[in-house]
Design a protein around this motif. Sequence first.
Motif, PDB file in Angstrom:
ATOM      1  N   GLU A 264       0.818  -1.605  -0.035  1.00 37.08           N
ATOM      2  CA  GLU A 264      -0.033  -0.429  -0.349  1.00 37.08           C
ATOM      3  C   GLU A 264       0.980   1.143   0.118  1.00 37.08           C
ATOM      4  N   ASN A 265       1.676   0.768  -0.153  1.00 30.45           N
ATOM      5  CA  ASN A 265       2.953   2.134   0.643  1.00 30.45           C
ATOM      6  C   ASN A 265       2.779   3.789  -0.690  1.00 30.45           C
ATOM      7  N   ALA A 266       2.974   2.761  -1.910  1.00 26.39           N
ATOM      8  CA  ALA A 266       2.799   3.745  -2.508  1.00 26.39           C
ATOM      9  C   ALA A 266       1.937   4.963  -3.032  1.00 26.39           C
ATOM     10  N   ALA A 267       0.591   4.449  -2.657  1.00 31.34           N
ATOM     11  CA  ALA A 267      -1.024   5.303  -2.165  1.00 31.34           C
ATOM     12  C   ALA A 267      -0.729   5.937  -0.764  1.00 31.34           C
ATOM     13  N   TRP A 268      -0.203   5.660  -0.404  1.00 33.34           N
ATOM     14  CA  TRP A 268       0.253   6.441   0.752  1.00 33.34           C
ATOM     15  C   TRP A 268       0.175   7.933   0.636  1.00 33.34           C
ATOM     16  N   GLY A 269      -0.313   9.017   1.728  1.00 30.72           N
ATOM     17  CA  GLY A 269       0.607   9.842   2.261  1.00 30.72           C
ATOM     18  C   GLY A 269       1.857  10.362   3.239  1.00 30.72           C
ATOM     19  N   ASP A 270       2.926  11.764   3.504  1.00 32.35           N
ATOM     20  CA  ASP A 270       3.488  11.890   3.503  1.00 32.35           C
ATOM     21  C   ASP A 270       3.059  12.719   5.308  1.00 32.35           C
ATOM     22  N   ALA A 271       2.759  11.991   6.048  1.00 31.49           N
ATOM     23  CA  ALA A 271       2.918  13.421   7.823  1.00 31.49           C
ATOM     24  C   ALA A 271       3.763  13.734   8.492  1.00 31.49           C
ATOM     25  N   GLY A 272       5.158  13.470   7.300  1.00 36.16           N
ATOM     26  CA  GLY A 272       6.001  14.488   8.006  1.00 36.16           C
ATOM     27  C   GLY A 272       7.608  14.445   6.957  1.00 36.16           C
ATOM     28  N   SER A 273       7.520  15.148   7.587  1.00 36.44           N
ATOM     29  CA  SER A 273       9.189  15.961   6.293  1.00 36.44           C
ATOM     30  C   SER A 273      10.429  15.988   7.108  1.00 36.44           C
ATOM     31  N   GLY A 274      11.222  15.217   7.026  1.00 30.95           N
ATOM     32  CA  GLY A 274      12.285  15.059   6.773  1.00 30.95           C
ATOM     33  C   GLY A 274      12.882  15.225   8.637  1.00 30.95           C
ATOM     34  N   SER A 275      13.630  15.657   9.084  1.00 29.26           N
ATOM     35  CA  SER A 275      14.584  16.080  10.618  1.00 29.26           C
ATOM     36  C   SER A 275      13.464  17.100  11.161  1.00 29.26           C
ATOM     37  N   ILE A 276      12.257  16.790  12.319  1.00 30.52           N
ATOM     38  CA  ILE A 276      11.455  17.230  12.786  1.00 30.52           C
ATOM     39  C   ILE A 276      11.584  17.913  13.775  1.00 30.52           C
ATOM     40  N   ALA A 277      11.209  19.159  14.898  1.00 25.05           N
ATOM     41  CA  ALA A 277      11.533  19.476  15.848  1.00 25.05           C
ATOM     42  C   ALA A 277      10.183  19.061  16.340  1.00 25.05           C
ATOM     43  N   ALA A 278       9.122  19.150  15.731  1.00 23.45           N
ATOM     44  CA  ALA A 278       8.002  18.822  16.307  1.00 23.45           C
ATOM     45  C   ALA A 278       7.365  17.179  16.471  1.00 23.45           C
ATOM     46  N   PRO A 279       7.225  17.154  18.001  1.00 27.64           N
ATOM     47  CA  PRO A 279       6.419  15.774  17.219  1.00 27.64           C
ATOM     48  C   PRO A 279       4.558  15.552  16.552  1.00 27.64           C
ATOM     49  N   VAL A 280       5.133  14.124  16.099  1.00 30.15           N
ATOM     50  CA  VAL A 280       3.966  14.056  15.035  1.00 30.15           C
ATOM     51  C   VAL A 280       3.011  13.664  15.839  1.00 30.15           C
ATOM     52  N   SER A 281       1.133  14.183  16.447  1.00 31.76           N
ATOM     53  CA  SER A 281       0.593  13.079  17.278  1.00 31.76           C
ATOM     54  C   SER A 281       0.049  11.338  16.321  1.00 31.76           C
ATOM     55  N   LEU A 282       0.593  11.234  17.803  1.00 32.21           N
ATOM     56  CA  LEU A 282       0.472   9.868  18.010  1.00 32.21           C
ATOM     57  C   LEU A 282      -0.730   8.866  18.149  1.00 32.21           C
ATOM     58  N   GLY A 283      -1.071   9.910  19.530  1.00 30.83           N
ATOM     59  CA  GLY A 283      -2.156   9.052  20.558  1.00 30.83           C
ATOM     60  C   GLY A 283      -2.272   9.449  21.955  1.00 30.83           C
ATOM     61  N   LYS A 284      -3.510   9.327  22.578  1.00 33.06           N
ATOM     62  CA  LYS A 284      -3.062   9.233  23.974  1.00 33.06           C
ATOM     63  C   LYS A 284      -3.516   8.522  24.243  1.00 33.06           C
ATOM     64  N   VAL A 285      -2.961   8.185  26.183  1.00 35.59           N
ATOM     65  CA  VAL A 285      -2.844   7.791  26.806  1.00 35.59           C
ATOM     66  C   VAL A 285      -3.539   8.203  28.371  1.00 35.59           C
ATOM     67  N   THR A 286      -4.547   7.161  28.859  1.00 33.30           N
ATOM     68  CA  THR A 286      -5.040   7.168  30.232  1.00 33.30           C
ATOM     69  C   THR A 286      -4.714   6.549  31.391  1.00 33.30           C
ATOM     70  N   PHE A 287      -4.367   6.839  32.630  1.00 35.74           N
ATOM     71  CA  PHE A 287      -3.934   6.643  33.432  1.00 35.74           C
ATOM     72  C   PHE A 287      -5.538   6.274  34.705  1.00 35.74           C
ATOM     73  N   ASP A 288      -5.756   5.078  35.328  1.00 34.80           N
ATOM     74  CA  ASP A 288      -6.773   4.933  36.899  1.00 34.80           C
ATOM     75  C   ASP A 288      -5.946   5.405  38.026  1.00 34.80           C
ATOM     76  N   ALA A 289      -6.434   5.689  38.750  1.00 36.10           N
ATOM     77  CA  ALA A 289      -6.247   6.688  39.588  1.00 36.10           C
ATOM     78  C   ALA A 289      -5.182   5.762  40.700  1.00 36.10           C
TER      79      ALA A 289
END
Length: 491
Positions: A264-289
């Motif tokens: 599928e790679n040829a059809a996928w887009g690019d969410a980053g561009s080389g060396s980036i200083a700002a993080p790209v969103s991956l997800g969220k984690v939550t914890f119990d009390a």
Amino acid sequence: MSLYGALRSGVSGLFVQTQSMAMISDNIANVNTNGYKKSSPRFSTLVTTASSNTHYTSGGTNSNIAREIDQQGLLKGSSVATDIAISQSGFFTVTDSITKNKVTNNWDSNGTIHYTRAGEFRKDKDGNLVNSAGFYLMGWKRNDTNDGYKTTNVQSSFNGINVAAQSAVPKPTSAINFSANLNSNAKLGATFKTEIQVFDRQGKQKSLTLVYTKTANVNEWDVGVIIDSGKFIDPNATSATSPVGIPGDLNGDGVITNDEVTTENAAWGDAGSGSIAAPVSLGKVTFDANGTLKSIASTNGFGTGSIGVNGGAASGRLQVLIDHDGVIGVAGTDADDATVVDINFGTIGGTEGLTQYSRSSVLNNYSQDGKQSGSLTGVSISKTGEVTAKFDNGHHRLLYQIPVTTFNNPNALEAKTGNAYIETDASGSAVAHVSGEGGAGQITPNSIESSTVDLADEFTDMITTQRAYSASTKIITTADEMLEELIRVKR
């Protein structure tokens, strides 16, 4: 006449005791020959038929050679990894000549197949294992699918065991496991970074950084990701609306594999561009009390820059897709180097991965499965006869398996120079076994089998042989004196 018979008996006694002395001499000469099996004389009577029960006709004695090939020698330890011995029955299959097959690159036997217990093997100039007598060790090569060995009982079809300098191919990182704590007292917007070493498919070392940012929600953190070179791939770049399932997940199991990335790679887009200083969103984690991991979710499918994939979020895993060279290649070709990296944040409800306790944010430990290319540092041989190459990048590779060959009557094998034997009709056919199976003995690594010669026994036998020889000479001299007395009767 019986006097002549006595002379012949004396002569036969001299002959067999000479044979016995020759065997003892060979045994003593080979007391330090590894794997040597002693030879012993076995005496039997020679009987001639008498004309009547009142007349005795002497016959003398005869000797046979008893080769105690099936006798176990003492095993002594060795610091050399390629020194091996067999505990109990069986032999190593060896050959006196091998040649490299230019088509298969295997080392094939082009000489006579022999069998030996002398397992003191060393590498020759080509990397083949050969013992001091010049016999090359043979075995089964690892198969092409790397899930077994090319087993056969045709001894001449075994391959020469070659441990020449090899290199371990690099392995791109595809899985990361780590343990870390996020400070439960962190304020809104507080960040914690964990930098992890990863590798691309050429073994180049890269830095993948996970960035945790405290959100306004209780016990919730954003997870972003930075890579120092290459690009992230957005699996939803071709989707105009929120997709059903995960685009690129061809079999619909919720996990994108490397094969699916390649497709599928040829059809996928690019969410980053080389060396980036700002993080790209991956997800969220939550914890119990109580600070244990409660849930984890990706943010993909909701805009550019959202690259997380729910590759098993219910079990604490997210995936990120990386194009290491930063160039979208043609699917299914070498230009396409996209890799799925599975990040394991820990078991939901567990404490072995991410936790949120009231202490400083800290990375406890991590592991990843990528490797650089490696050079051969040594080999090892296991009890099952498996020959393993060891590389300086920590990689191990199975190369061959050494079979243990047995015979129904090993004592009937024909001895050859070099402490080796060949098959005979009386020995039965050679049968190759996995070490320790089917009645075969077990291979003992880092060991050498000593000679079965016991000097105390040999010197004792030498004394009795010498006395027996002297006694036989007395038979001859006494019979000669009796004949002389007979001749004097005429005088």
